[in-house]
Each structure stands twice: as C-alpha cells, then as structure tokens.
Design a protein around this motif. Structure first.
Motif, mmCIF file in Angstrom:
data_model
loop_
_atom_site.group_PDB
_atom_site.id
_atom_site.type_symbol
_atom_site.label_atom_id
_atom_site.label_comp_id
_atom_site.label_asym_id
_atom_site.label_seq_id
_atom_site.Cartn_x
_atom_site.Cartn_y
_atom_site.Cartn_z
ATOM 1 N N VAL A 210 0.835 -1.202 0.000
ATOM 2 C CA VAL A 210 0.000 0.000 0.000
ATOM 3 C C VAL A 210 0.869 1.252 0.000
ATOM 4 O O VAL A 210 0.618 2.209 -0.760
ATOM 5 C CB VAL A 210 -0.942 -0.015 1.230
ATOM 6 C CG1 VAL A 210 -1.525 1.365 1.498
ATOM 7 C CG2 VAL A 210 -2.072 -1.022 1.032
ATOM 8 N N GLY A 214 0.780 3.581 -3.179
ATOM 9 C CA GLY A 214 0.199 4.897 -2.901
ATOM 10 C C GLY A 214 1.130 6.006 -3.369
ATOM 11 O O GLY A 214 0.700 6.981 -3.997
ATOM 12 N N VAL A 224 -5.320 7.350 0.617
ATOM 13 C CA VAL A 224 -5.099 5.898 0.696
ATOM 14 C C VAL A 224 -6.007 5.290 1.757
ATOM 15 O O VAL A 224 -6.626 4.237 1.528
ATOM 16 C CB VAL A 224 -3.617 5.602 1.000
ATOM 17 C CG1 VAL A 224 -3.428 4.149 1.435
ATOM 18 C CG2 VAL A 224 -2.751 5.904 -0.219
ATOM 19 N N THR A 228 -8.741 2.260 1.409
ATOM 20 C CA THR A 228 -8.391 0.935 1.928
ATOM 21 C C THR A 228 -9.083 0.595 3.242
ATOM 22 O O THR A 228 -8.595 -0.228 4.019
ATOM 23 C CB THR A 228 -6.861 0.808 2.105
ATOM 24 O OG1 THR A 228 -6.390 1.846 2.984
ATOM 25 C CG2 THR A 228 -6.147 0.914 0.773
ATOM 26 N N GLN A 345 -6.616 6.089 -8.604
ATOM 27 C CA GLN A 345 -7.170 5.328 -7.486
ATOM 28 C C GLN A 345 -7.466 3.887 -7.891
ATOM 29 O O GLN A 345 -7.246 2.951 -7.113
ATOM 30 C CB GLN A 345 -8.439 6.009 -6.948
ATOM 31 C CG GLN A 345 -8.163 7.346 -6.272
ATOM 32 C CD GLN A 345 -9.420 7.963 -5.665
ATOM 33 O OE1 GLN A 345 -10.540 7.471 -5.852
ATOM 34 N NE2 GLN A 345 -9.239 9.057 -4.928
ATOM 35 N N PHE A 348 -4.147 2.016 -8.283
ATOM 36 C CA PHE A 348 -3.643 1.707 -6.947
ATOM 37 C C PHE A 348 -4.328 0.473 -6.376
ATOM 38 O O PHE A 348 -3.675 -0.451 -5.876
ATOM 39 C CB PHE A 348 -3.855 2.917 -6.036
ATOM 40 C CG PHE A 348 -3.757 2.635 -4.568
ATOM 41 C CD1 PHE A 348 -2.519 2.461 -3.960
ATOM 42 C CD2 PHE A 348 -4.901 2.525 -3.783
ATOM 43 C CE1 PHE A 348 -2.428 2.191 -2.592
ATOM 44 C CE2 PHE A 348 -4.821 2.260 -2.429
ATOM 45 C CZ PHE A 348 -3.578 2.090 -1.835
#
Length: 798
Positions: A210, A214, A224, A228, A345, A348
């Motif tokens: 992450v 990110g 983030v 998440t 996004q 990611f």
C-alpha cells in the motif's frame, strides 16, 4: 483424532507488564484465572511499582481491556527479584517482554528453575524464532514450550497464532488450542515457525505494498486510507491509521525483522522502512501512544503528514465517485474494471490486490499449512471481511490469474517471481472447496480440524467455497421471525431467529415470537433465541416515527401492549427460553433477553436500556423487571420495605442510558443474572443455549409464579430523584424535557404516586410504564428526538 487432554488453568503468570502483557493479564482475569503480572523490580520503597502501575493503567486504556472493573483485583503485581518462587504455583506462564532474543533468553534462564515441571511456558513473540527460544531452555522443558501470539488488543482480537517447535508435545498443543478456543474465545491458527509467522507476514507485506503503490500513484496518506477501509472490506482504521494504532516503532521493528531474516524472499527489496517513517520514529512520533504519528489532532481538526514537505495538513481524503460506483459491482466485474481503468485510485487498488495475491500464492507453502489458515488469519488478525485467497476466488480464479501473469510479464508487479504451478491446475476455480482448502505443502486439500472443541461451533467462521452450514428444519416462518430446529443436535428445542434489519423489534417480530411460543408450548421442550450479532438494536423506531407522524397513537398503544404481552409470554411460558446473545442488545432487545428463563452471553455483549436517548422510557417490561429486582434485593436485607436504595442505581442506568461493557458487566448491572452462562467464544452460543434449554426441560422446568406483592419506593422515591433532577436543571445540565423523561423513568421504577412500601403486582407496574411511555411519545420533543436518531444515528438534546 483422539480427544485431547483436558487443560484447566486456575493460576497463570504473565511476564512483562507492558501494554500487551497487562492486557493479556486482563483477558485471563475475565476468564476467572488468578494472574501474577511480573516486571522488573522498581525502587526499594515499592519493588512491584512497575507491574502495579500497569494494572492501575488498565482502567484508562481504550478500548477497555477489563471486561468489568472489579477484575483488576484478580491481577497481582510481582517482580522477578522477590516473587520468583511464586511461579511454582502457576500452570501457565506467558512471556510478553520486548522483542529481543537476548532478553528473552536471559529471562528464560532466570525463571526456568522456579517453574513447576508440569507448567506450560509460552512466548507471545510476534515473530522471533521459536526454535531459537526453545534452545535457551533445558531439554526437559522444551516439550512444554511453544508460541502463543495474541493480537492487540487481546480482549477484542480473535486471532491467536499457535506456533510449535520440533520439541513441542503434540497432545499438549491440542489441549492448548482447545483451551484457547473455548476458554478464551480465540480463533486459533497453527502458524509455522517462520519470521513474523502468518498474519503479520501477509499483513505487513500488504501495508508495504500500500505504501509503495500509494506513492507511485501520487496518493496522499488520507486518500489511501479512504480507499483501503470499509470500501474494500477492511477496518475503518484502513492502512496508515492502523499503523498509528499498532505503533510506528513496532512497524519499523517488524519491517527490519523481515529484511534481516528473509534474505531469500523474492520481495526482499520491498522490506525497507520509508524515509518519512524512519524520521517520525527518530523524533519520537510513534503514533497513537504518543498522540503524534502519521496523523495528529489539532483541536478538533485531524491532520495528516505530507511526506513531501514533512509537515501536516488537514486530512480530507476523498474517493472518486466513479471508483465508488465501480467498487459496488460484483467481484469479477469489479476487478476487471479496476485493471482496465487509468484512474490513479483504480490503478492503486488493482496493484495492491494483485501483489498480495501474487505474494500469498508464491509463499503459501512456506508460511502456512493451507489457504484457509491464511484467509482466517487476515480476517481474525487484521479485520478483513475476506482473506486474500477468498477475494481472488470470488473475483474469478482463472481471469485474475491471467491478469497477474500478464502484469508479471510486463514488469508491473513488485516481483518477477512466477506463480507456482499449482495455481494453474486444470479446472482450478479456487483454493477453497467443500472438501477442504488447498495445502501447497502437501499438494492436497486440507479439511477442518477434527478437535472435539470445534463440534461446539455449530456455525463457525467459514471461508468462501467451503461446505455450507446446516440450516436445520423450519417449523414456522413469518416476515420477522424464523422458528427452526437442528435435529442432529436436539429436535426438541426450537430456535427463534429474528430476520429484521439489525434485528430491530417491530410488530412483525413480536407477532413472530408470539407465534413461535405457541408452537413451542404445543410441540417442543424449550426455545432458544439465536441469530448472528447484533442480538437486537432495540424497538423499530421507524415504525414508531411513522405512527407519530400519522397521529396513530392508538396504534402505538396497541404496539406497547403487544410488546409487554410478548415479554410476559416469554417469562411465563410453559417451556424454558434461553437467549443466546452477542453484540448489541439495546432497549427492546435488552427487555427481550431480560424476560427469558436464562441467558447465554458472549463475553462481548453490550446490553442496556437506552430509550432515554430518544426521549422514552423502557416500556416492554424493562422498568417492571428492574423494579421487581430492586424489591427482591431489598427483601434480602433487614428492611425489605425500603427499596429505594436498590431502585436508585437502576434509575441512574436508565436515565444515563448506560450500556454494559461486557457480559460480566451486564450481570453486575442487573440486565443478566449470576446464573447465566458467559461464553468466551461467540460461536459456542447456540450449542450452549441448546444444552441449557435441554437441561432446564429435563430438570422439570416450571415457569415462575406471578409476583403479586412488590414493595415500591413510591412517592418518596420519586421526590428524592426529583430533588437531584431539579438541581441538574437549575445548573443547566439537563433540559426541561430531560427532566420530564427522567421523572417518568423514576415514576415507573418507584411504582407511581403511592406511599413508600406500598405493594403492587406486575400488572400495575406494566400498566404504569406503558401509560408513561404513551405520554412521552405524544410530545413534540420526543418525536423530534426519534426523527433525529433515525436521520443521524445520534441523540438529540432538546
């Protein structure tokens, strides 16, 4: 499998009075175990000051480690210099000191001579080698040594990793797993003795992925976290907030351990502490415990670190509306859309899922016995709603596999390691099936454990693709309620399951419970009320608000009457009723369980009469039950007519809307009874409730006789409470309507405008609470409070 030896622990020691050690001690105390909490000796005046301070500090921690405040008395402070000999009386010794091999080895050498030969010694290490720790012990001790890794906070986190060494006694491990599951309520995963074991190995890898993606996608830490958390089935604390809660120094330690102990891991390049994280730790910004970390609070504003500038800015992370819409699609379409999108996004999210899938597949044979253990470890230890293999399987095994391989070939993954051959088995649609879950170590599917303790879990946590649960035989089904039974366990006990949203109690639920009671009295030996948490969030406020808006107060009068008839029918039914409770049991839900013959309460049951928050009083028999209980307690004293001393604490609970912190607290508050069963493992509730109902029936159950001469506090009791209310109102602490609602509660609990000591029956008290409820529900202020609660989920002070 042979039945494991029974393990009974009456006295235990916890070595290390840090936050984790003290909280483990609190969990043991809740299980009615006497605990010695050890730490280094302090000054000469009080050598046990460190451990004593840790015990005192438990009351200040949030969430509360103690299931009930008085449990702190079951924990005794000790130090290694003066109290070492007392270890000889301890059946279980849990080491929970700092994560340094040299310190643990030195402690083992110091304590080992004092241990009883039969004592079990376990380490709560989060990732050090158990084999190396065992080597510090004499050979005779090693069979009774293993790792038992609790997750923080230990009272609330389900996961415990049980880690054996080559010397650990197999029968002892089975007995210890049984004890952890049933007596402490844990979900046990047998982890391999590899660095950081199972959950932290995957969970920390996921967090590092992450962080990497990110940054690569140009997302702020707050953005983030918005992505998440619950949007993808993870806790509200998401990623960076979780790091703050865990402790940034702890996170750095885990990353360093991964890098130092996994030189051959293909992803080793990822095991680096980012510069911004190292800088925070260097300045002592360690997260929640120092009130400064990735986030900080400035007044009422939450600020987040900007790693580029090193300064903080207001946190305002938002998820793009298109991404939210995309995430609402079914799993196969959702993952295909994430991979196809160019939105940062979406890129990611695809990347963090892809790389976790990739890592889990490659490492499965090295870190876990089977894929089910991986998924349950992430669910129980990190709060994911689905584990990584479940998510992959739900998204379409073949399609996601092809996408991962395409990204590996294109150099987009964090590592170029190929997926293992088993992933491509012809016809493979996942790793979880009715017969078990895939084990890369043995190249076959592993069924569930056959330890007898798991037979008590009639509806355990199941992974996607696993065999479906036995839903039993339906006897009656109505819009709000299903009455059914499990013939394989006990065909004579019916099970009532509420089917309304959040198990709110509306007219259809009351009708269903009354109908179920009719069937039970005619055909069954007993009744259990059971469903998944929450037990019941209270009365259906939407129905109440609709009736108020339409001016249908006669309908509300009939509804209140039906609620009381239902609770009275439960209490006086010809067959016993047992409420199997977990989670919230508020307002009407509390009243429902109070009127059952017995209760089986998960430890994490939060029970209370909270009607005051919407400008009402309990009117489903709740005030009546509290008044009767006050009279019963007064009857045990020298002045049985003076009940006010016992009414007053009940009034305070109702007027303040207090909710029990646990099942043990609910007993203390009178919402449950001392003879009720507290189940540490919530998955055992139904099993225990069925057994309890059967025992009541076999013992010739007869319903209680109606109470016809209940002494009440009367007008004097009401006046005593009114004096307090007047002072509060004059001091601006309560509003005029607060005063009115509180006086109504006082009147219901004190039996109305009667002389103190007057005797009434239950019908009088029920009619009184119903009348007072109907007066309040017709006021504009209460109606505004109900609307506000429905619209915002928060109480209105008006």
């Amino acid at each position: 499998m042979n039945k494991p030896r029974r393990l009974s622990i009456r006295r235990a020691a916890v070595l290390g009075a840090g936050v984790m050690g003290a909280q483990i001690a609190a969990l043991l105390a809740a299980a009615r175990i006497e605990v010695l909490l050890y730490d280094l000796p302090a000054d000469a005046d009080d050598s046990r000051a460190i451990a004593r301070g840790a015990i005192g500090g438990l009351a200040r921690l949030e969430p509360a480690p103690l299931a009930s405040p008085e449990l702190a008395a079951a924990i005794e402070a000790a130090d290694y210099e003066h109290d070492l000999s007392r270890l000889a009386d301890c059946e279980l010794v849990i080491e929970a000191i700092a994560e340094r091999l040299d310190l643990k080895e030195a402690l083992y050498r110091r304590i080992e001579p004092a241990l009883a030969p039969t004592a079990i010694l376990v380490s709560n290490t989060s990732g050090l080698s158990l084999a190396a720790l065992a080597a510090a012990l004499p050979p005779a001790r090693r069979a009774r040594f293993c790792g038992v890794h609790f997750f923080n906070p230990p009272r609330y986190m389900t996961l415990v990793e049980l880690i054996a060494t080559e010397h650990s006694d197999a029968a002892l491990l089975d007995a210890l797993e049984t004890w952890l599951v049933s007596q402490l309520g844990k979900g046990v995963v047998r982890a391999l003795d590899t660095p950081n074991f199972l959950a932290n190995r995957i969970g920390v890898f996921s967090l590092l992925a992450v962080m990497h993606h990110g940054a690569a996608c140009g997302l702020g830490f707050d953005e983030v976290d918005a992505l998440t958390g619950p949007l993808i089935g993870r806790p509200k604390s998401a990623s960076y907030r979780t790091a703050d809660v865990v402790g940034l120094d702890t996170l750095v330690h885990v990353i360093d351990t991964l890098r130092a102990t996994l030189p051959d891991d293909p992803w080793r390049a990822l095991f680096q502490t980012p510069d911004w994280l190292a800088a925070l730790v260097a300045r002592g910004a360690l997260g929640q415990k120092t009130r400064l970390g990735i986030y900080r609070k400035q007044g009422r504003t939450i600020e987040v670190l900007d790693p580029a500038s090193g300064d903080y800015r207001p946190a305002a992370g938002q998820v793009d509306a298109g991404i939210i819409a995309l995430l609402r699609q079914a799993a196969p379409e959702r993952f295909a859309a994430l991979r196809a999108s160019e939105h940062p996004q979406a890129r990611f999210l695809w990347a963090i899922f892809r790389d976790v899938f990739h890592y889990c597949a490659v490492q499965l044979e090295h870190i876990a016995d089977n894929a089910r253990d991986v998924d349950l470890a992430l669910r129980w230890g990190f709060g994911w709603t689905q584990g990584p293999f479940e998510i992959w399987q739900a998204a379409g095994w073949a399609a996601v596999t092809a996408a991962i391989e395409a990204d590996i070939a294109a150099g987009r993954t964090l590592c170029a390691a190929p997926l293992p051959a088993w992933v491509h088995t012809p016809g493979r649609d996942g790793v979880h099936h009715a017969g078990g879950s895939w084990s890369a170590r043995t190249q076959r599917e592993r069924p569930r454990s056959t330890l007898p303790v798991y037979a008590r879990q009639l509806f355990p946590d199941r992974v996607l693709g696993e065999a479906a649960a036995d839903i039993g035989e339906t006897l009656l089904e109505q819009p709000g309620v299903r009455l059914w039974r499990l013939p394989r366990l006990d065909a004579g006990i019916g099970i009532v399951s509420l089917q309304s949203k959040m198990h709110a109690i509306g007219e259809e639920v009351l009708d269903g419970v009354l109908a179920a009671l009719e069937v039970a009295e005619a055909e069954l030996d007993g009744l259990v009320i059971w469903h998944e948490a929450p037990f019941a969030v209270g009365a259906n406020l939407k129905q109440v608000a609709e009736a108020c808006a339409a001016g249908e107060f006669a309908r509300l009068a009939a509804l209140a009457d039906k609620f009381q008839r239902t609770t009275q029918a439960l209490r006086y039914a010809r067959v016993p009723s047992v409420a199997a409770v977990q989670g919230l049991a508020l307002g009407g839900g509390c009243e429902l369980l109070m009127h059952c013959t017995q209760r089986v309460l998960a430890l994490e049951s939060y029970i209370g009469l909270v009607e005051f928050g919407v400008g009402l009083i309990p009117a489903g028999g709740g005030c009546t039950r509290l008044a009767v209980q006050a009279a019963e307690r007064a009857a045990a004293t020298a002045t049985p007519e003076e009940v006010f001393a016992f009414v007053q604490p009940a009034f305070m609970q109702v007027a303040q809307g207090r909710v029990a912190n646990s099942a043990l607290d609910a007993v203390r508050m009178g919402y449950a009874q001392p003879g009720d069963i507290v189940a540490f493992n919530p998955h055992e509730r139904l099993y225990l409730a069925l057994k309890a109902a059967r025992a009541l029936s076999e013992n010739g159950y007869r319903p209680p006789l109606p109470v016809r001469a209940i002494p009440v506090a009367g007008i004097t009791g009401i006046a005593n409470i009114e004096m307090v209310l007047t002072n509060l109102q004059l001091g601006g602490q309560i509003s005029a309507h607060d005063y009115r609602v509180a006086k109504a509660a006082a009147s219901a609990l004190c039996g109305g405008e009667l002389d103190p000591g007057s005797r009434v029956d239950e019908a009088w008290l029920l009619a009184l609470e119903r009348c007072l409820f109907l007066e309040l529900v017709q006021t504009a202020e209460t109606q505004a409070r109900i609307r506000h609660m429905l619209e915002t989920g928060k109480p209105l002070r008006n």
